[in-house]
Design a protein around this motif. Structure first.
Motif, mmCIF file in Angstrom:
data_model
loop_
_atom_site.group_PDB
_atom_site.id
_atom_site.type_symbol
_atom_site.label_atom_id
_atom_site.label_comp_id
_atom_site.label_asym_id
_atom_site.label_seq_id
_atom_site.Cartn_x
_atom_site.Cartn_y
_atom_site.Cartn_z
ATOM 1 N N ALA A 1 9.438 -89.533 -54.559
ATOM 2 C CA ALA A 1 10.165 -88.664 -53.632
ATOM 3 C C ALA A 1 10.401 -87.287 -54.245
ATOM 4 O O ALA A 1 10.212 -86.255 -53.588
ATOM 5 C CB ALA A 1 11.498 -89.307 -53.240
ATOM 6 N N VAL A 2 10.799 -87.257 -55.518
ATOM 7 C CA VAL A 2 11.046 -85.980 -56.196
ATOM 8 C C VAL A 2 9.754 -85.171 -56.285
ATOM 9 O O VAL A 2 9.730 -83.970 -56.008
ATOM 10 C CB VAL A 2 11.639 -86.225 -57.598
ATOM 11 C CG1 VAL A 2 11.594 -84.954 -58.442
ATOM 12 C CG2 VAL A 2 13.071 -86.728 -57.489
ATOM 13 N N GLY A 3 8.657 -85.831 -56.655
ATOM 14 C CA GLY A 3 7.372 -85.133 -56.762
ATOM 15 C C GLY A 3 6.912 -84.560 -55.431
ATOM 16 O O GLY A 3 6.453 -83.407 -55.363
ATOM 17 N N ALA A 4 7.043 -85.345 -54.357
ATOM 18 C CA ALA A 4 6.606 -84.880 -53.038
ATOM 19 C C ALA A 4 7.481 -83.727 -52.541
ATOM 20 O O ALA A 4 6.968 -82.743 -51.985
ATOM 21 C CB ALA A 4 6.637 -86.037 -52.040
ATOM 22 N N ALA A 5 8.797 -83.818 -52.735
ATOM 23 C CA ALA A 5 9.696 -82.748 -52.289
ATOM 24 C C ALA A 5 9.427 -81.462 -53.077
ATOM 25 O O ALA A 5 9.424 -80.363 -52.508
ATOM 26 C CB ALA A 5 11.151 -83.178 -52.455
ATOM 27 N N ASP A 6 9.180 -81.595 -54.369
ATOM 28 C CA ASP A 6 8.873 -80.436 -55.206
ATOM 29 C C ASP A 6 7.576 -79.761 -54.749
ATOM 30 O O ASP A 6 7.505 -78.536 -54.608
ATOM 31 C CB ASP A 6 8.769 -80.877 -56.668
ATOM 32 C CG ASP A 6 8.402 -79.734 -57.600
ATOM 33 O OD1 ASP A 6 9.207 -78.801 -57.720
ATOM 34 O OD2 ASP A 6 7.310 -79.773 -58.195
ATOM 35 N N LYS A 7 6.541 -80.558 -54.493
ATOM 36 C CA LYS A 7 5.258 -80.004 -54.044
ATOM 37 C C LYS A 7 5.376 -79.361 -52.661
ATOM 38 O O LYS A 7 4.711 -78.364 -52.371
ATOM 39 C CB LYS A 7 4.197 -81.103 -54.029
ATOM 40 C CG LYS A 7 3.764 -81.526 -55.414
ATOM 41 C CD LYS A 7 2.800 -82.687 -55.352
ATOM 42 C CE LYS A 7 2.444 -83.166 -56.755
ATOM 43 N NZ LYS A 7 1.613 -84.386 -56.730
ATOM 44 N N LEU A 8 6.231 -79.930 -51.817
ATOM 45 C CA LEU A 8 6.446 -79.361 -50.485
ATOM 46 C C LEU A 8 7.036 -77.954 -50.585
ATOM 47 O O LEU A 8 6.580 -77.023 -49.912
ATOM 48 C CB LEU A 8 7.366 -80.280 -49.684
ATOM 49 C CG LEU A 8 7.798 -79.804 -48.299
ATOM 50 C CD1 LEU A 8 6.594 -79.540 -47.409
ATOM 51 C CD2 LEU A 8 8.708 -80.841 -47.656
ATOM 52 N N ILE A 9 8.024 -77.787 -51.447
ATOM 53 C CA ILE A 9 8.647 -76.474 -51.623
ATOM 54 C C ILE A 9 7.630 -75.481 -52.195
ATOM 55 O O ILE A 9 7.546 -74.333 -51.746
ATOM 56 C CB ILE A 9 9.891 -76.585 -52.533
ATOM 57 C CG1 ILE A 9 10.969 -77.427 -51.836
ATOM 58 C CG2 ILE A 9 10.443 -75.210 -52.886
ATOM 59 C CD1 ILE A 9 12.104 -77.850 -52.741
ATOM 60 N N GLN A 10 6.835 -75.929 -53.171
ATOM 61 C CA GLN A 10 5.797 -75.063 -53.743
ATOM 62 C C GLN A 10 4.802 -74.627 -52.672
ATOM 63 O O GLN A 10 4.408 -73.460 -52.613
ATOM 64 C CB GLN A 10 5.045 -75.793 -54.854
ATOM 65 C CG GLN A 10 5.813 -75.970 -56.139
ATOM 66 C CD GLN A 10 4.981 -76.687 -57.188
ATOM 67 O OE1 GLN A 10 3.763 -76.587 -57.205
ATOM 68 N NE2 GLN A 10 5.646 -77.428 -58.056
ATOM 69 N N LEU A 11 4.390 -75.577 -51.834
ATOM 70 C CA LEU A 11 3.398 -75.292 -50.799
ATOM 71 C C LEU A 11 3.909 -74.259 -49.800
ATOM 72 O O LEU A 11 3.208 -73.297 -49.471
ATOM 73 C CB LEU A 11 3.028 -76.590 -50.069
ATOM 74 C CG LEU A 11 1.998 -76.464 -48.951
ATOM 75 C CD1 LEU A 11 0.611 -76.200 -49.550
ATOM 76 C CD2 LEU A 11 1.964 -77.743 -48.109
ATOM 77 N N VAL A 12 5.134 -74.447 -49.325
ATOM 78 C CA VAL A 12 5.689 -73.513 -48.341
ATOM 79 C C VAL A 12 5.889 -72.136 -48.970
ATOM 80 O O VAL A 12 5.579 -71.111 -48.361
ATOM 81 C CB VAL A 12 7.011 -74.047 -47.754
ATOM 82 C CG1 VAL A 12 7.661 -73.008 -46.849
ATOM 83 C CG2 VAL A 12 6.767 -75.331 -46.977
#
Length: 200
Positions: free
Chosen positions: A69-80
């Motif tokens: 969950a932490v990895g996916a949320a972190d990557k989501l913020i980076q992507l946006v």
């Protein structure tokens, strides 16, 4: 590709960001309940030294869910954040329209990190969580004018005393009093749903 003058390239880039962002959002949302349970398990393990093998397996799975969950949320913020930076090079309104989900995705990720910090402010990775929340606030401030951005900034700012590091010497009673005060303020705020109207 977002800054490309070719509509086909812009379309491909925008669709890629939308799909990848949705994937990361779904991924951390699905693991979020188990990530939250991981904190409860850690507390129980600290008080109860004897654990069954099934309890150990469940604890390991919950810890793995927290990492996912932490990895996916972190990557989501980076992507946006990356998408918005590249969007600045293209004045096409269609690019903005395709990426209007970005603030909603980021707000959801920031709330996930906020709840993790509120549940366990001293956990490993807490500084990374706070950094991600600040990155989301920066993205939302740059997104002023999008329907949910103002509401999202107001909510994350109101929650700040609960996810920021505790002042030295703060007692448990003082923390609990602050928690109640902050949550009463947050309850009075409008939750920034994606389909919120631009004007009340």
């Amino acid at each position: 590709y977002l800054a490309s003058p070719l509509p086909s390239s812009v379309r491909l880039a925008a669709q890629s960001i939308v799909l990848r962002g949705s994937y990361y959002h779904i991924r951390f949302s699905l693991h979020r309940p188990y990530a939250a349970a991981a904190h409860d398990t850690q507390r129980q393990n600290g008080t109860n030294k004897k654990r069954s093998s099934s309890g150990n397996e469940a604890s390991a799975r919950m810890a793995q869910s927290l990492d996912i969950a932490v990895g996916a949320a972190d990557k989501l913020i980076q992507l946006v954040g990356h998408g918005r930076a590249n969007q600045a090079g293209n004045s096409s309104h269609s690019v903005f329209f395709h990426l209007h989900w970005g603030p909603f995705h980021c707000f959801s990720a920031a709330m996930f990190f906020s709840f993790q910090l509120i549940a366990n402010p001293d956990q490993p990775g807490a500084s990374l969580f706070r950094t991600n929340i600040q990155r989301v606030l920066d993205i939302l401030i740059k997104s002023r004018g999008v329907a949910i951005a103002d509401k999202a900034v107001a909510m994350l700012t109101a929650l700040a005393p609960l996810y920021e590091p505790h002042p030295p010497g703060e007692t448990t009673e003082e923390r609990e009093k602050k928690r109640k005060q902050v949550l009463s303020v947050v309850k009075g705020l409008a939750f920034p749903y994606h389909d919120s109207p631009a004007y009340p």
